[in-house]
Design a protein around this motif. Structure first.
Motif, PDB file in Angstrom:
ATOM      1  N   VAL A  77       3.164   9.612 -13.064  1.00 44.02           N
ATOM      2  CA  VAL A  77       2.476   8.458 -13.642  1.00 44.02           C
ATOM      3  C   VAL A  77       2.718   7.236 -12.765  1.00 44.02           C
ATOM      4  O   VAL A  77       3.865   6.896 -12.454  1.00 44.02           O
ATOM      5  N   LEU A  78       1.611   6.579 -12.364  1.00 45.04           N
ATOM      6  CA  LEU A  78       1.688   5.365 -11.562  1.00 45.04           C
ATOM      7  C   LEU A  78       1.246   4.164 -12.386  1.00 45.04           C
ATOM      8  O   LEU A  78       0.384   4.273 -13.254  1.00 45.04           O
ATOM      9  N   ASP A  79       1.835   3.021 -12.083  1.00 43.23           N
ATOM     10  CA  ASP A  79       1.405   1.758 -12.683  1.00 43.23           C
ATOM     11  C   ASP A  79       1.653   0.662 -11.654  1.00 43.23           C
ATOM     12  O   ASP A  79       2.775   0.490 -11.181  1.00 43.23           O
ATOM     13  N   TYR A  80       0.596  -0.046 -11.266  1.00 42.14           N
ATOM     14  CA  TYR A  80       0.687  -1.102 -10.246  1.00 42.14           C
ATOM     15  C   TYR A  80       1.381  -0.612  -8.977  1.00 42.14           C
ATOM     16  O   TYR A  80       2.218  -1.297  -8.397  1.00 42.14           O
ATOM     17  N   GLY A  81       1.051   0.606  -8.553  1.00 45.92           N
ATOM     18  CA  GLY A  81       1.559   1.128  -7.297  1.00 45.92           C
ATOM     19  C   GLY A  81       2.958   1.694  -7.342  1.00 45.92           C
ATOM     20  O   GLY A  81       3.466   2.169  -6.330  1.00 45.92           O
ATOM     21  N   LYS A  82       3.584   1.674  -8.505  1.00 49.65           N
ATOM     22  CA  LYS A  82       4.935   2.222  -8.648  1.00 49.65           C
ATOM     23  C   LYS A  82       4.918   3.462  -9.532  1.00 49.65           C
ATOM     24  O   LYS A  82       4.129   3.555 -10.467  1.00 49.65           O
ATOM     25  N   LYS A  83       5.803   4.385  -9.232  1.00 53.14           N
ATOM     26  CA  LYS A  83       5.975   5.542 -10.102  1.00 53.14           C
ATOM     27  C   LYS A  83       6.828   5.130 -11.294  1.00 53.14           C
ATOM     28  O   LYS A  83       7.939   4.620 -11.127  1.00 53.14           O
ATOM     29  N   ILE A  84       6.303   5.360 -12.506  1.00 52.54           N
ATOM     30  CA  ILE A  84       7.086   5.011 -13.698  1.00 52.54           C
ATOM     31  C   ILE A  84       7.554   6.244 -14.462  1.00 52.54           C
ATOM     32  O   ILE A  84       8.408   6.127 -15.353  1.00 52.54           O
ATOM     33  N   ALA A  85       6.997   7.420 -14.117  1.00 51.48           N
ATOM     34  CA  ALA A  85       7.446   8.651 -14.774  1.00 51.48           C
ATOM     35  C   ALA A  85       7.032   9.843 -13.936  1.00 51.48           C
ATOM     36  O   ALA A  85       6.064   9.790 -13.172  1.00 51.48           O
ATOM     37  N   ASP A  86       7.767  10.943 -14.106  1.00 57.76           N
ATOM     38  CA  ASP A  86       7.565  12.134 -13.291  1.00 57.76           C
ATOM     39  C   ASP A  86       8.179  13.297 -14.061  1.00 57.76           C
ATOM     40  O   ASP A  86       9.385  13.330 -14.280  1.00 57.76           O
ATOM     41  N   GLY A  87       7.342  14.236 -14.528  1.00 56.34           N
ATOM     42  CA  GLY A  87       7.905  15.353 -15.288  1.00 56.34           C
ATOM     43  C   GLY A  87       6.827  16.237 -15.875  1.00 56.34           C
ATOM     44  O   GLY A  87       5.665  16.205 -15.467  1.00 56.34           O
ATOM     45  N   THR A  88       7.210  17.053 -16.845  1.00 57.52           N
ATOM     46  CA  THR A  88       6.264  17.929 -17.526  1.00 57.52           C
ATOM     47  C   THR A  88       5.423  17.122 -18.507  1.00 57.52           C
ATOM     48  O   THR A  88       5.736  15.965 -18.814  1.00 57.52           O
ATOM     49  N   ALA A  89       4.375  17.749 -19.019  1.00 59.38           N
ATOM     50  CA  ALA A  89       3.526  17.077 -20.004  1.00 59.38           C
ATOM     51  C   ALA A  89       4.345  16.618 -21.211  1.00 59.38           C
ATOM     52  O   ALA A  89       4.166  15.498 -21.701  1.00 59.38           O
ATOM     53  N   GLN A  90       5.236  17.457 -21.666  1.00 61.05           N
ATOM     54  CA  GLN A  90       6.053  17.097 -22.831  1.00 61.05           C
ATOM     55  C   GLN A  90       6.943  15.897 -22.521  1.00 61.05           C
ATOM     56  O   GLN A  90       7.077  14.974 -23.341  1.00 61.05           O
TER      57      GLN A  90
END
Length: 261
Positions: free
Chosen positions: A227-240
């Protein structure tokens, strides 16, 4: 770095003038997975695809492919590495047939000789037969046989998107980049494309990195979500994990949206 990692972006910075598009972005794409990039408009998702495809060159950071740091990487190198893509906007040869459009994806796989083609030598005919056989496999895989001779411009938008997917597959990629493959489609067309993406991933073993706004589809078919927001990664993982991530809920998805999906 794990042996199962195809691609790693490491602390990538990308700016255009004074506008910083990506900020120290790092994530990996593992062999055999469907990885989705999500985030609001302007989050930098398409810029990530353009870096991986060699269209953009970041100001800082590394792109690591199959354990090798890529130096002086350009768009012309992508196909040789085994990276293919589709685009947000259709990039087909509209006045050519479905078959001929898909054949253009075989350019690097053919062993062409001008003299052989001119004289119709056996080796040249054998090469042509091999290219046609591969294309026939793709036509069957994506249920496009009945449209093979049709001019692309006469097809529905959903079918044209499927032809573009077929052309990318013709290159036999190791990594397939899909930039909003379901944009502009109705619910039925989206479900159809989602099934084809899973078939490509599971049946052919092709790793997929996808940008997609339909969160229901993303959550259903992705092994891994960034998940990106304003060019930064804010989350990284499975759908859950993504659905439960507080920063994602606050910054982008909204609790109601996630619960609905």
């Amino acid at each position: 770095m794990s042996s199962s990692t195809w691609l790693e972006l490491k602390e990538i910075d990308l700016s255009f003038g004074t506008s910083q598009v990506l900020k120290q972005l790092s994530f990996v794409v593992r062999e055999g997975e469907i990885c989705s990039l999500i985030g609001p408009n302007g989050a930098g998702k398409s810029s990530v695809i353009n870096i991986i495809n060699g269209i953009y060159q970041p100001q800082a950071g590394q792109m690591i492919w199959a354990g090798q740091v890529l130096q002086h990487y350009k768009a012309r190198h992508a196909a040789y590495l085994g990276i293919a893509r589709t685009f947000q906007n259709l990039a087909l040869f509209k006045q050519m047939s479905v078959l001929d459009n898909i054949l253009t994806g075989r350019v690097l796989k053919g062993r062409y000789s001008f003299l052989g083609a001119l004289l119709s030598l056996p080796q040249s005919r054998k090469n042509d037969d091999e290219q046609r056989y591969k294309v026939e496999e793709i036509l069957r895989l994506l249920n496009l046989q009945e449209y093979r001779e049709q001019i692309v411009s006469t097809l529905s938008y959903g079918l044209q998107k499927r032809v573009e997917l077929a052309r990318a597959l013709a290159a036999e990629p190791k990594l397939l980049l899909l930039d909003e493959p379901m944009a502009g489609m109705n619910h039925q067309e989206k479900q159809s494309i989602a099934q084809f993406i899973q078939k490509i991933n599971q049946g052919l073993g092709i790793t997929i990195l996808m940008i997609e706004h339909d969160l229901g589809v993303v959550m259903d078919i992705s092994d891994h979500i960034v998940v990106l927001d304003y060019g930064k990664k804010i989350a990284d993982g499975t759908a859950q994990q993504i659905q439960q991530h507080p920063e994602v809920l606050n910054a982008y998805l909204g609790r109601q949206t996630l619960e609905a999906s």
